[in-house]
Design an enzyme around this catalytic site. Structure first.
Site, PDB file in Angstrom:
ATOM      1  N   ASP A 136       0.847  -1.187   0.000  1.00  0.00           N
ATOM      2  CA  ASP A 136       0.000   0.000   0.000  1.00  0.00           C
ATOM      3  C   ASP A 136       0.886   1.240   0.000  1.00  0.00           C
ATOM      4  O   ASP A 136       1.701   1.414   0.904  1.00  0.00           O
ATOM      5  CB  ASP A 136      -0.931   0.003   1.220  1.00  0.00           C
ATOM      6  CG  ASP A 136      -2.008   1.079   1.101  1.00  0.00           C
ATOM      7  OD1 ASP A 136      -2.357   1.453  -0.039  1.00  0.00           O
ATOM      8  OD2 ASP A 136      -2.498   1.546   2.148  1.00  0.00           O
ATOM      9  N   HIS A 143      -3.649  14.029   0.477  1.00  0.00           N
ATOM     10  CA  HIS A 143      -3.932  13.133   1.608  1.00  0.00           C
ATOM     11  C   HIS A 143      -2.789  13.172   2.626  1.00  0.00           C
ATOM     12  O   HIS A 143      -3.010  13.311   3.824  1.00  0.00           O
ATOM     13  CB  HIS A 143      -4.143  11.696   1.122  1.00  0.00           C
ATOM     14  CG  HIS A 143      -4.234  10.684   2.234  1.00  0.00           C
ATOM     15  ND1 HIS A 143      -5.311  10.630   3.106  1.00  0.00           N
ATOM     16  CD2 HIS A 143      -3.370   9.727   2.644  1.00  0.00           C
ATOM     17  CE1 HIS A 143      -5.104   9.655   3.985  1.00  0.00           C
ATOM     18  NE2 HIS A 143      -3.937   9.090   3.731  1.00  0.00           N
ATOM     19  N   GLU A 209     -10.510   3.982   3.198  1.00  0.00           N
ATOM     20  CA  GLU A 209      -9.592   4.782   2.379  1.00  0.00           C
ATOM     21  C   GLU A 209      -9.908   4.502   0.912  1.00  0.00           C
ATOM     22  O   GLU A 209      -9.895   3.347   0.477  1.00  0.00           O
ATOM     23  CB  GLU A 209      -8.126   4.456   2.696  1.00  0.00           C
ATOM     24  CG  GLU A 209      -7.718   4.944   4.080  1.00  0.00           C
ATOM     25  CD  GLU A 209      -6.215   4.882   4.357  1.00  0.00           C
ATOM     26  OE1 GLU A 209      -5.531   4.042   3.719  1.00  0.00           O
ATOM     27  OE2 GLU A 209      -5.743   5.659   5.204  1.00  0.00           O
ATOM     28  N   GLU A 211      -9.004   4.121  -2.629  1.00  0.00           N
ATOM     29  CA  GLU A 211      -7.763   3.857  -3.345  1.00  0.00           C
ATOM     30  C   GLU A 211      -8.065   3.098  -4.645  1.00  0.00           C
ATOM     31  O   GLU A 211      -9.143   2.524  -4.808  1.00  0.00           O
ATOM     32  CB  GLU A 211      -6.799   3.016  -2.492  1.00  0.00           C
ATOM     33  CG  GLU A 211      -6.554   3.629  -1.108  1.00  0.00           C
ATOM     34  CD  GLU A 211      -5.341   3.075  -0.379  1.00  0.00           C
ATOM     35  OE1 GLU A 211      -4.491   2.435  -1.041  1.00  0.00           O
ATOM     36  OE2 GLU A 211      -5.250   3.295   0.841  1.00  0.00           O
ATOM     37  N   ASP A 243      -9.066   0.465   1.513  1.00  0.00           N
ATOM     38  CA  ASP A 243      -8.087   0.079   2.534  1.00  0.00           C
ATOM     39  C   ASP A 243      -8.653   0.462   3.909  1.00  0.00           C
ATOM     40  O   ASP A 243      -8.303   1.496   4.479  1.00  0.00           O
ATOM     41  CB  ASP A 243      -6.757   0.795   2.253  1.00  0.00           C
ATOM     42  CG  ASP A 243      -5.716   0.506   3.312  1.00  0.00           C
ATOM     43  OD1 ASP A 243      -5.768  -0.582   3.909  1.00  0.00           O
ATOM     44  OD2 ASP A 243      -4.849   1.375   3.543  1.00  0.00           O
ATOM     45  N   ARG A 247      -8.488   3.881  12.946  1.00  0.00           N
ATOM     46  CA  ARG A 247      -7.604   5.024  13.233  1.00  0.00           C
ATOM     47  C   ARG A 247      -7.080   5.037  14.667  1.00  0.00           C
ATOM     48  O   ARG A 247      -5.961   5.494  14.911  1.00  0.00           O
ATOM     49  CB  ARG A 247      -8.330   6.335  12.956  1.00  0.00           C
ATOM     50  CG  ARG A 247      -8.779   6.525  11.528  1.00  0.00           C
ATOM     51  CD  ARG A 247      -7.603   6.586  10.569  1.00  0.00           C
ATOM     52  NE  ARG A 247      -8.073   6.775   9.200  1.00  0.00           N
ATOM     53  CZ  ARG A 247      -7.333   6.530   8.140  1.00  0.00           C
ATOM     54  NH1 ARG A 247      -6.094   6.076   8.261  1.00  0.00           N
ATOM     55  NH2 ARG A 247      -7.815   6.720   6.931  1.00  0.00           N
ATOM     56  N   GLN A 250      -4.365   2.478  14.846  1.00  0.00           N
ATOM     57  CA  GLN A 250      -3.235   2.986  14.056  1.00  0.00           C
ATOM     58  C   GLN A 250      -2.440   4.034  14.824  1.00  0.00           C
ATOM     59  O   GLN A 250      -1.213   4.008  14.853  1.00  0.00           O
ATOM     60  CB  GLN A 250      -3.782   3.597  12.754  1.00  0.00           C
ATOM     61  CG  GLN A 250      -2.715   4.099  11.790  1.00  0.00           C
ATOM     62  CD  GLN A 250      -3.320   4.682  10.505  1.00  0.00           C
ATOM     63  OE1 GLN A 250      -4.540   4.685  10.332  1.00  0.00           O
ATOM     64  NE2 GLN A 250      -2.475   5.168   9.625  1.00  0.00           N
ATOM     65  N   LYS A 263      -4.723  -2.029   9.798  1.00  0.00           N
ATOM     66  CA  LYS A 263      -5.098  -2.221   8.399  1.00  0.00           C
ATOM     67  C   LYS A 263      -5.020  -3.669   7.945  1.00  0.00           C
ATOM     68  O   LYS A 263      -5.313  -3.971   6.793  1.00  0.00           O
ATOM     69  CB  LYS A 263      -4.186  -1.358   7.514  1.00  0.00           C
ATOM     70  CG  LYS A 263      -4.469   0.136   7.640  1.00  0.00           C
ATOM     71  CD  LYS A 263      -3.290   0.959   7.171  1.00  0.00           C
ATOM     72  CE  LYS A 263      -3.571   2.448   7.281  1.00  0.00           C
ATOM     73  NZ  LYS A 263      -4.377   2.977   6.169  1.00  0.00           N
ATOM     74  N   THR A 267      -9.087  -5.671   3.532  1.00  0.00           N
ATOM     75  CA  THR A 267      -8.954  -4.731   2.424  1.00  0.00           C
ATOM     76  C   THR A 267      -9.934  -5.224   1.368  1.00  0.00           C
ATOM     77  O   THR A 267      -9.856  -6.377   0.944  1.00  0.00           O
ATOM     78  CB  THR A 267      -7.514  -4.746   1.851  1.00  0.00           C
ATOM     79  OG1 THR A 267      -6.597  -4.460   2.904  1.00  0.00           O
ATOM     80  CG2 THR A 267      -7.348  -3.724   0.743  1.00  0.00           C
ATOM     81  N   GLU A 373     -10.295  12.668   7.009  1.00  0.00           N
ATOM     82  CA  GLU A 373     -10.139  13.977   6.358  1.00  0.00           C
ATOM     83  C   GLU A 373     -11.484  14.671   6.144  1.00  0.00           C
ATOM     84  O   GLU A 373     -11.604  15.873   6.340  1.00  0.00           O
ATOM     85  CB  GLU A 373      -9.453  13.802   5.001  1.00  0.00           C
ATOM     86  CG  GLU A 373      -8.043  13.278   5.082  1.00  0.00           C
ATOM     87  CD  GLU A 373      -7.574  12.731   3.748  1.00  0.00           C
ATOM     88  OE1 GLU A 373      -7.768  11.532   3.493  1.00  0.00           O
ATOM     89  OE2 GLU A 373      -7.037  13.518   2.939  1.00  0.00           O
TER      90      GLU A 373
HETATM   91 MN    MN Z   1      -4.026   3.126   2.551  1.00  0.00          MN
END
Ligand code: MN
Length: 426
Positions: A136, A143, A209, A211, A243, A247, A250, A263, A267, A373
């Site tokens: 990844d 971002h 996420e 992606e 993904d 948080r 993380q 993560k 996925t 975000e």
């Molecule tokens: Mn990612």
């Protein structure tokens, strides 16, 4: 323009203008009838899948063979992907011709047509590749700037390495799942305040996420990097990637080695692989890269104009609600640069490996590709049409993403990647 990308091409199969799957697309997937039966490699045309295994067995074309074996008889696309661009282009031209409105072979053979063209809602899509390795990246400047600003302030948002190399980490291939797979909220270790002890329990800050990933075709030998100018020959196609990220897990675990369990639990990917050949007309210029990348990363290739959207649907909502509109061209580092960087040390890649772009955020607030975000750490919750608000993803929510490139008269779409979040398992 290659003949298979001609906007004037038409199939004898009816394709609506907004369909993701006109004759110019021809993505690859793997599926089986919901009623049961064998797993088969297929392509999509309008609202149908075309059974390539059965079509080839009928004798109307000789498909790609490896060591005397038909690769469309496989249960995954890995062998076909490993054969390289010449085999991909030949298969694409053959399938395009068989679906052409002017070609009678399949058009006028009713029994064969009924055997090989199956309504899409009658099949279950499966993971189309066996993914050996998953990387990844972190290649959207907006971002990286947003996340860096939240955690380190605007002056330290981008670390000194960021504009010199495509930052990334090695992810977990075993938990890559196909769209539609239901997922339990992960549990893990988190810390509420820095002066308190950590606790173990369900993540409270569940995020997605947005992606897009690329998949490698032929690999390289261990010790032999893929030069950036050759990367195109090693990339088969692309799929949408969510993904999923916890948080709070993380934030506590990521120092100093980066994301780990936040993560690794899931996925989600879309079931169709859209080939680079289908995306060729949508190539676009990349951003100005300043400072200039080192020679091993220098290229103008790998950026494409692909619209991306994210939808959120709570359990009591009738329709999905759009919460983000972004574009693949928002990436600072292209997939060609990512692959050159991945292999620069001599690291070997293999057919079917997955490389995700990193969250793709644009410059406007409605183009941010994660809840982190979009709500700015939860400070500005999203208002939903059912009157509820969201800071992060709740149990019962469904997150779906779609992507498509628009040309005059047709649309090259990715379908969707969707995932429904269930409560944590006790
Ligand atoms: Mn990612």
């Amino acid at each position: 323009m290659h003949p298979t990308n001609d906007p004037n091409l038409k199939s004898f199969v009816d394709v609506k203008p907004e369909s993701h799957f006109p004759i110019q697309n021809l993505p690859y997937g793997v599926c089986r009838n919901k009623a049961g039966g064998e797993v088969f490699i297929c392509t999509a045309i309008g609202d149908y899948v075309l059974n390539l295994k059965k079509l080839e067995a009928s004798g109307v074309f000789d498909g790609p063979e490896l060591d005397g074996k038909r690769v469309f008889n496989e249960r995954t696309l890995n062998k076909f992907m490993g054969m390289g661009h010449k085999a991909w282009a030949e298969a694409r031209a053959t399938i395009s011709n068989l679906l052409d409105a002017d070609e009678p072979t399949l058009r006028d053979n009713e029994s064969l047509r009924e055997a090989v063209l199956i309504p899409m809602d009658e099949v279950e899509m499966m993971l189309p590749v066996q993914i050996g390795d998953y990387t990844d990246f972190y290649s959207s400047k907006q971002h990286a700037t947003n996340v860096g600003t939240m955690f380190r302030g605007p002056e330290n948002a981008l670390k000194p390495n960021w504009k010199h190399l495509p930052v990334g980490y090695h992810g977990r291939a075993s938990s890559v799942v196909v769209s539609g797979t239901e997922l339990h909220r992960p549990q893990g270790q988190t810390i509420l305040n820095e002066d308190e002890k950590p606790v173990f329990g369900p993540s409270k800050l569940l995020d997605f996420e947005l992606e897009v990933g690329f998949l490698t075709g032929p690999g390289n030998a261990l010790g032999s990097p893929i030069p950036v100018e050759n990367t195109r020959e090693h990339i088969f196609g692309m799929m949408l990637v969510n993904d999923w990220s916890a948080r709070d897990i993380q934030k506590w675990e990521y120092v100093p080695l980066g994301p780990f369990l936040a993560k690794n639990w899931a996925t989600s990917v879309s079931p169709w692989i859209v080939t680079l050949d289908a995306l060729e007309p949508f190539k676009t210029e990349g951003p100005d890269q300043d400072p200039e990348p080192l020679p091993y990363l220098k290229t103008k290739d790998g950026w494409y104009d692909i619209n991306l959207e994210v939808y959120l649907q709570a359990e009591n909502m009738d329709d999905p609600h759009c919460i983000c509109r972004s574009n693949y061209k928002n990436l600072y580092w292209s997939m060609n640069q990512q692959l050159a960087h991945q292999t620069a040390t001599g690291c070997n890649v293999r057919p079917g490996d997955l490389y995700a772009s990193g969250t793709i955020s644009g410059e406007t607030e409605d183009s941010y590709g994660s809840m982190l975000e979009l709500t700015w750490k939860g400070e500005n919750p999203i208002q939903l049409p059912n009157g509820e608000e969201r800071k992060f993803i709740e149990d019962g929510d469904t997150v779906s993403m779609t992507g498509y490139a628009d040309a005059d008269g047709y649309r090259i779409g990715f379908g969707e990647v969707s995932g429904h979040i269930l409560p944590a398992k006790k």
